[in-house]
Design an enzyme around this catalytic site. Structure first.
Site, PDB file in Angstrom:
ATOM      1  CG  HIS A 221      -2.100   0.887   1.131  1.00 14.85           C
ATOM      2  ND1 HIS A 221      -2.356   1.891   2.038  1.00 14.85           N
ATOM      3  CD2 HIS A 221      -3.101   0.947   0.219  1.00 14.85           C
ATOM      4  CE1 HIS A 221      -3.463   2.522   1.707  1.00 14.85           C
ATOM      5  NE2 HIS A 221      -3.943   1.974   0.606  1.00 14.85           N
ATOM      6  CE  LYS A 223      -1.206   5.240  -1.088  1.00 17.06           C
ATOM      7  NZ  LYS A 223      -1.584   3.874  -1.322  1.00 17.06           N
ATOM      8  CG  ASP A 228      18.772  12.023 -10.148  1.00 18.98           C
ATOM      9  OD1 ASP A 228      18.745  10.891 -10.662  1.00 18.98           O
ATOM     10  OD2 ASP A 228      18.822  13.078 -10.810  1.00 18.98           O
ATOM     11  CG  HIS A 403      -7.462   8.166  -0.648  1.00 20.91           C
ATOM     12  ND1 HIS A 403      -6.132   8.019  -0.986  1.00 20.91           N
ATOM     13  CD2 HIS A 403      -7.940   6.913  -0.471  1.00 20.91           C
ATOM     14  CE1 HIS A 403      -5.825   6.733  -1.029  1.00 20.91           C
ATOM     15  NE2 HIS A 403      -6.900   6.038  -0.716  1.00 20.91           N
ATOM     16  CE  LYS A 405      -4.305   6.720   2.357  1.00 21.48           C
ATOM     17  NZ  LYS A 405      -5.642   6.276   2.380  1.00 21.48           N
ATOM     18  CG  ASP A 410      -0.733  19.564  21.340  1.00 19.25           C
ATOM     19  OD1 ASP A 410      -1.974  19.551  21.409  1.00 19.25           O
ATOM     20  OD2 ASP A 410       0.004  18.988  22.163  1.00 19.25           O
TER      21      ASP A 410
END
EC number: 2.7.8.-
Length: 485
Positions: A221, A223, A228, A403, A405, A410
């Protein structure tokens, strides 16, 4: 009629024995064990078909290869960078100190080194993300490493592929990992021309087909894009037209991604190398961690953000990202603002949220207003209703599909990554998150959250109470399956 009763009793007995043997032959936590027993007991035959897709674990050989690769060390790189670049970070030290040992926990649990003086940009729009990513890939001189849960063979997918082919033809090292289930419909031959030009592309852990792989769980899952060894991208976006708002079903796609420049890129580079070498051990990437090496060049960025790249997955018993979420929640003094498309927390996270809310901390959770997976969304609604009863503010994002996450605490600490607040991200998927120690970045996350509130509806306990009995039943039923959703 007696023989009919006998046959039924035999079938029920055989089904029960088969269910017990099937579930207990592999180590699981208690919640998942009971959930699978429930499915197998009450759905004879159908339950076992579902288990074949979603219940089996990874082969031991693949797990061994992943565990072997996790032993990568970056100590020489870290020592050199610390000596040359990280001497002046007083403000960062203060924020890290406020995290009450979070950085140390990640070092011990995941060997996640603490990187200073990074330059971090938060990106919330798919068009902006791909525009910047394309520019960085165009500038690549040495290598491009890409790892995505979803790499669709649609319009944007072809645009990304053609750019990678162009860079491979120029002599740039191009490597692509994708998840066969998350990229369902994308065939292995989609990358054939890239390979002909000298590029490399493999499905994660060699699972070439979402059908023949026959396993829904333990997906890649993550990404990750690394260019470089100097610039990296990570977060919630995948490669597909829906992430650009081109699918009517979802409308505008609201996500959060990071562009990182600095030594923090090393964490994402190392994670990619581990996953690549576990997937293709016959053609591994040379693990050269000397400062100045091709994969880990000395960073020359003068930024303000300290961060740690943290990974978790079923190859480890330590649910590192979940521990990070717990540490963030328990460290809060003023506020905890969370965005997640799937709100299916286990008891430890649920208790932490309840303690925070009852302690007077401003806890807000934003979820989508629409489902992309029916059972998951109903379970999310169930837990949202429970949280609302404790005084947690629940917002439904109305301007499209949420979508992102993200967690921000604080206005000082934050997390952006691929891991949702659910069982699957904690236990079943391979995930990667960036934990951020920078007040300016955290305050930017708060500003984004406030802007999203203006496009959201606050869910009250009265609204939940007025839901139909049928909807509540679906929520309760989905909640019973939450450990395996």
């Amino acid at each position: 009629m007696n023989w009919v009763h006998i046959v039924i009793e035999i079938i029920v007995t055989i089904n029960a024995l088969a269910a017990i043997i099937t579930v207990f032959r592999e180590k699981r936590d208690i919640a998942a064990t009971w959930a699978w027993l429930l499915v197998l007991f009450f759905l004879p035959v159908v339950g076992f078909i579902f288990y074949a897709f979603a219940g089996r674990k990874l082969p031991k050989g693949k797990m061994f290869q992943l565990k072997k690769e996790t032993k990568i060390e970056l100590q020489r790189v870290l020592a050199r960078q610390t000596q040359e670049l990280n001497n002046d970070h007083t403000d960062a030290d203060k924020v890290v100190e406020d995290a009450s040992g979070m950085a140390t926990m990640f070092m011990n649990a995941d060997a996640a080194f603490l990187s200073h003086r990074n330059r971090v940009k938060i990106i919330t729009d798919g068009k902006e993300l791909f525009h910047e990513m394309f520019q960085d890939i165009e500038r690549a001189k040495k290598h491009i490493h890409i790892e995505f849960y979803t790499f669709y063979a649609d319009k944007i997918g072809n645009e990304v592929l053609h750019l990678l082919e162009k860079k491979a033809a120029e002599g740039v090292e191009v490597r692509v990992l994708w998840d066969s289930w998350g990229s369902m419909g994308t065939k292995n031959k989609f990358f054939d021309h890239l390979r002909e030009l000298g590029g490399h592309a493999y499905p994660f852990l060699g699972t070439h087909s979402a059908v023949t792989d026959f396993r829904l769980n333990f997906r890649d899952h993550r990404k990750i894009v690394v260019v470089d060894g100097q610039v990296a991208y990570t977060g919630g976006f995948n490669i597909g037209d829906q992430y650009l708002g081109r699918k009517k079903k979802f409308g505008y796609w609201r996500d959060t991604h990071l562009r990182i420049a600095g030594s923090g890129v090393y964490g994402l580079q190392a994670r990619f190398i581990r996953d690549w070498n576990a997937t293709d051990p016959e053609h591994p990437i040379d693990k050269v961690f000397d400062p100045g090496s091709v994969y880990f060049p000395v960073a020359k960025v003068n930024g303000n953000t300290s961060l740690q790249v943290v990974a978790s997955g079923p190859d480890s018993d330590i649910e590192t990202i979940k521990l990070g979420y717990l540490k963030l929640i328990y460290s809060a003094h003023r506020s905890i603002w969370i965005q997640t498309p799937y709100l299916i927390p286990d008891d430890s996270v649920l208790d932490a949220l309840r303690v925070a809310a009852l302690s007077g901390i401003d806890v807000r959770i934003m979820i989508p207003c629409m489902p992309d997976h029916a059972f998951v969304y109903r379970a999310t609604q169930y837990y949202a209703r429970q949280c609302a009863k404790w005084g947690i503010q629940i917002y439904n994002y109305d301007a499209g599909f949420l979508h992102a996450k993200t967690v921000v605490v604080d206005g000082k600490l934050g997390s952006v990554g691929s891991a949702n607040l659910d069982f699957r991200s904690f236990k079943l998927n391979f995930e990667v998150n960036t934990f951020l120690y920078d007040e300016k970045v955290a305050q930017k996350l708060e500003e984004i959250f406030k802007a999203d509130i203006r496009k959201s509806t606050l869910q009250t306990t009265k609204m939940y109470d007025e839901q139909s009995w049928w909807l509540k039943f679906k929520q309760y039923f989905s909640r019973l399956l939450s450990p395996i959703l």
